[in-house]
Design a protein around this motif. Sequence first.
Motif, mmCIF file in Angstrom:
data_model
loop_
_atom_site.group_PDB
_atom_site.id
_atom_site.type_symbol
_atom_site.label_atom_id
_atom_site.label_comp_id
_atom_site.label_asym_id
_atom_site.label_seq_id
_atom_site.Cartn_x
_atom_site.Cartn_y
_atom_site.Cartn_z
ATOM 1 N N VAL A 63 0.867 -1.178 0.000
ATOM 2 C CA VAL A 63 0.000 0.000 0.000
ATOM 3 C C VAL A 63 0.903 1.228 0.000
ATOM 4 C CG1 VAL A 63 -1.919 1.211 1.107
ATOM 5 C CG2 VAL A 63 -1.699 -1.266 1.390
ATOM 6 N N ARG A 64 0.570 2.184 -0.859
ATOM 7 C CA ARG A 64 1.390 3.399 -0.977
ATOM 8 C C ARG A 64 0.536 4.642 -0.794
ATOM 9 N NH1 ARG A 64 6.112 1.863 -3.790
ATOM 10 N NH2 ARG A 64 5.911 -0.126 -4.876
ATOM 11 N N ASN A 65 1.038 5.562 0.033
ATOM 12 C CA ASN A 65 0.404 6.876 0.197
ATOM 13 C C ASN A 65 1.193 7.953 -0.522
ATOM 14 O OD1 ASN A 65 -1.735 6.019 2.040
ATOM 15 N ND2 ASN A 65 -0.044 5.573 3.460
ATOM 16 N N GLY B 292 10.541 4.496 -4.005
ATOM 17 C CA GLY B 292 11.020 3.171 -4.403
ATOM 18 C C GLY B 292 10.642 2.769 -5.814
ATOM 19 N N SER B 293 10.155 1.530 -5.940
ATOM 20 C CA SER B 293 9.924 0.965 -7.275
ATOM 21 C C SER B 293 8.820 1.718 -8.026
ATOM 22 C CB SER B 293 9.583 -0.523 -7.177
ATOM 23 O OG SER B 293 8.327 -0.708 -6.584
ATOM 24 N N LEU B 294 7.892 2.348 -7.315
ATOM 25 C CA LEU B 294 6.843 3.115 -8.014
ATOM 26 C C LEU B 294 7.479 4.262 -8.807
ATOM 27 C CD1 LEU B 294 3.791 3.588 -8.536
ATOM 28 C CD2 LEU B 294 3.822 5.152 -6.582
ATOM 29 N N VAL C 93 4.775 6.279 4.394
ATOM 30 C CA VAL C 93 4.908 6.476 2.945
ATOM 31 C C VAL C 93 4.317 5.289 2.195
ATOM 32 C CG1 VAL C 93 6.602 6.717 1.067
ATOM 33 C CG2 VAL C 93 6.952 7.904 3.262
ATOM 34 N N ASP C 94 4.799 4.097 2.536
ATOM 35 C CA ASP C 94 4.285 2.860 1.933
ATOM 36 C C ASP C 94 4.643 1.689 2.842
ATOM 37 O OD1 ASP C 94 6.959 2.141 1.399
ATOM 38 O OD2 ASP C 94 6.891 2.937 -0.619
ATOM 39 N N PHE C 95 4.071 0.542 2.571
ATOM 40 C CA PHE C 95 4.388 -0.645 3.373
ATOM 41 C C PHE C 95 3.916 -1.905 2.658
ATOM 42 C CE2 PHE C 95 0.067 -1.434 5.065
ATOM 43 C CZ PHE C 95 -0.515 -0.198 4.845
#
Length: 243
Positions: free
Chosen positions: A90-92, A96-98, A171-173
């Motif tokens: 999940v990303r807010n 990284g890879s996004l 941020v994301d997890f």
Amino acid sequence: MEKLYEGKAKILYPTDDPEILLTVFKDDATAFNAQKRGQIQGKGEINCAISAALFRWLESLGIATHYLNTPSPNQMRVKSVKILPLEVVVRNIAAGSLCKQTGLTEGTVLPFPLVEFYLKDDALGDPLLTRDRILVLEVATPEQLEELQSKALQINEYLKDFFNCCNITLVDFKLEFGLDSQGQILLADEISPDTCRLWDQAQTDPQARVLDKDRFRRDLGQVESAYQQVQKRVLEQIAQVSV
Ligand code: UDP
């Protein structure tokens, strides 16, 4: 005792009860599909404590998890589940890879939380999946996929608010889920600075704000103190919400 499985950050042991497993959290750290290896002193105990606190708290909010208890600082007793071979990310905020794959600038606030599924397969480099690929590979049914998506979003809402209270931006997890003996979906694995990107809201510098495994991945130094900082703030906040 004989190991059931040894992963990059944890070892799984059987117990006298076939429904219960013992997870031992290690100080070993890997990144880039295990091409980079090292140790983060005290990480096993820190990640175990943070994960245990967050699992307990999420349970109190109605999210079923595999967590049972922590018999020692780096050990967690968990319900035995069949782990779905999916990494649910999940990303807010873009990182990284996004950023690498889409060209989005790191730090861009996403218009809505993005849920992504990756195949847990080191040999294939954990590829990004589509809904149809998941169904073709039969790693989850359409109903399970719906449930995973809504659980991931719900957990994100809880964790985003929780970390905000710690003065930390989530941020994301990455989450992992498993099926128990009744086929129920349980949140499993861990929630820790190894599996989340966490930015200190008190810092604006893009390197100084990093409180997670990116310090190890990107050789930013002060890895241990960042993990200790997250543990301190999470446990203080847990004491506030008292579960
Ligand atoms: N993540 C993880 N395990 C993995 C891949 C990713 O825990 O095998 C976490 C990572 O720490 C980050 C989020 O999932 O919080 C998104 O990771 P991303 O896809 O950006 O990959 P990365 O840049 O870590 O290669």
